[in-house]
Design a protein around this motif. Sequence first.
Motif, PDB file in Angstrom:
ATOM      1  N   LEU A  45       0.844  -1.196   0.000  1.00 28.72           N
ATOM      2  CA  LEU A  45       0.000   0.000   0.000  1.00 28.72           C
ATOM      3  C   LEU A  45       0.872   1.236   0.000  1.00 28.72           C
ATOM      4  N   ALA A  46       0.446   2.226  -0.749  1.00 28.16           N
ATOM      5  CA  ALA A  46       1.242   3.442  -0.851  1.00 28.16           C
ATOM      6  C   ALA A  46       0.398   4.641  -0.462  1.00 28.16           C
ATOM      7  N   LYS A  47       1.071   5.695  -0.081  1.00 23.92           N
ATOM      8  CA  LYS A  47       0.355   6.946   0.148  1.00 23.92           C
ATOM      9  C   LYS A  47      -0.135   7.470  -1.204  1.00 23.92           C
ATOM     10  N   LYS A  48      -1.198   8.266  -1.151  1.00 21.90           N
ATOM     11  CA  LYS A  48      -1.768   8.812  -2.392  1.00 21.90           C
ATOM     12  C   LYS A  48      -0.724   9.540  -3.235  1.00 21.90           C
ATOM     13  N   ILE A  96     -13.277  -7.820  13.892  1.00 24.00           N
ATOM     14  CA  ILE A  96     -12.862  -8.322  12.577  1.00 24.00           C
ATOM     15  C   ILE A  96     -12.465  -7.170  11.654  1.00 24.00           C
ATOM     16  N   LYS A  97     -13.248  -6.093  11.705  1.00 22.10           N
ATOM     17  CA  LYS A  97     -12.919  -4.922  10.860  1.00 22.10           C
ATOM     18  C   LYS A  97     -11.585  -4.294  11.276  1.00 22.10           C
ATOM     19  N   ASN A  98     -11.353  -4.224  12.587  1.00 24.29           N
ATOM     20  CA  ASN A  98     -10.075  -3.676  13.062  1.00 24.29           C
ATOM     21  C   ASN A  98      -8.903  -4.502  12.587  1.00 24.29           C
ATOM     22  N   ARG A  99      -9.098  -5.806  12.592  1.00 25.05           N
ATOM     23  CA  ARG A  99      -8.062  -6.728  12.146  1.00 25.05           C
ATOM     24  C   ARG A  99      -7.684  -6.457  10.702  1.00 25.05           C
ATOM     25  N   GLU A 100      -8.684  -6.227   9.892  1.00 19.93           N
ATOM     26  CA  GLU A 100      -8.409  -5.955   8.486  1.00 19.93           C
ATOM     27  C   GLU A 100      -7.597  -4.668   8.347  1.00 19.93           C
ATOM     28  N   THR A 101      -8.012  -3.627   9.073  1.00 15.70           N
ATOM     29  CA  THR A 101      -7.309  -2.347   9.007  1.00 15.70           C
ATOM     30  C   THR A 101      -5.836  -2.514   9.367  1.00 15.70           C
ATOM     31  N   ARG A 102      -5.573  -3.351  10.380  1.00 14.08           N
ATOM     32  CA  ARG A 102      -4.187  -3.526  10.806  1.00 14.08           C
ATOM     33  C   ARG A 102      -3.384  -4.392   9.847  1.00 14.08           C
ATOM     34  N   ARG A 111      -8.119  -9.033   2.275  1.00 15.78           N
ATOM     35  CA  ARG A 111      -9.171  -8.098   2.671  1.00 15.78           C
ATOM     36  C   ARG A 111     -10.492  -8.793   2.933  1.00 15.78           C
ATOM     37  N   ILE A 112     -11.338  -8.064   3.625  1.00 22.55           N
ATOM     38  CA  ILE A 112     -12.695  -8.554   3.850  1.00 22.55           C
ATOM     39  C   ILE A 112     -13.535  -8.126   2.658  1.00 22.55           C
ATOM     40  N   MET A 113     -14.241  -9.059   2.075  1.00 28.92           N
ATOM     41  CA  MET A 113     -15.132  -8.711   0.970  1.00 28.92           C
ATOM     42  C   MET A 113     -16.501  -8.340   1.504  1.00 28.92           C
ATOM     43  N   ASP A 114     -16.934  -9.075   2.524  1.00 21.43           N
ATOM     44  CA  ASP A 114     -18.280  -8.835   3.034  1.00 21.43           C
ATOM     45  C   ASP A 114     -18.409  -9.385   4.454  1.00 21.43           C
TER      46      ASP A 114
END
Length: 165
Positions: A45-48, A96-102, A111-114
């Motif tokens: 992942l890169a910065k914009k 679960i959402k926090n886990r994805e962010t980290r 990634r989480i799709m749904d």
Amino acid sequence: MSPNRSVRKKSIDNSKDPYLSKVRPGDLATCKKCSAIYHNKRWSLAKKTAQKAAEKKCATVLCPACQKMKDGFAEGFVTLKGEFVKKNRDELVSMIKNRETRSIYYNPLSRIMDISVKRSGAIEVTTTTDKFAQRLGQLIQKAYNGKVEYKWSADTKITRVLWTR
Ligand SMILES: [Zn+2]
């Protein structure tokens, strides 16, 4: 086993994933959706700002994760069910959402799709990689005990995880 052999085995496994072999435009590309950059045979992942600079020089594509989301092609399925799940639904979903962010910084392709809550009270999560589904199963069990089962299909890269408490 010689080190060469294990390297070869790894690259064969990678080429089996149609989404990884699809994106090989030279050695530099950016994802137009999530701003991941492909370089040295891996996505990060890169910065914009870094993405803007990279876009000028290289192809813009969809990274394997964004492509899988677009196609609805999930490799991991995690189901959480039981009385504990019904009572702690919101906490589990946000965990679960926090886990994805980290984890997205270490592997932007996981990634989480749904995430959806079924009428039965069960939570169902689909992920872009089988590894991420396994990881979620491990983390949830570590945090909340309960019982976890893993099922792998032999010929595809799909993992199903069932956690009950
Ligand atoms: Zn992307």
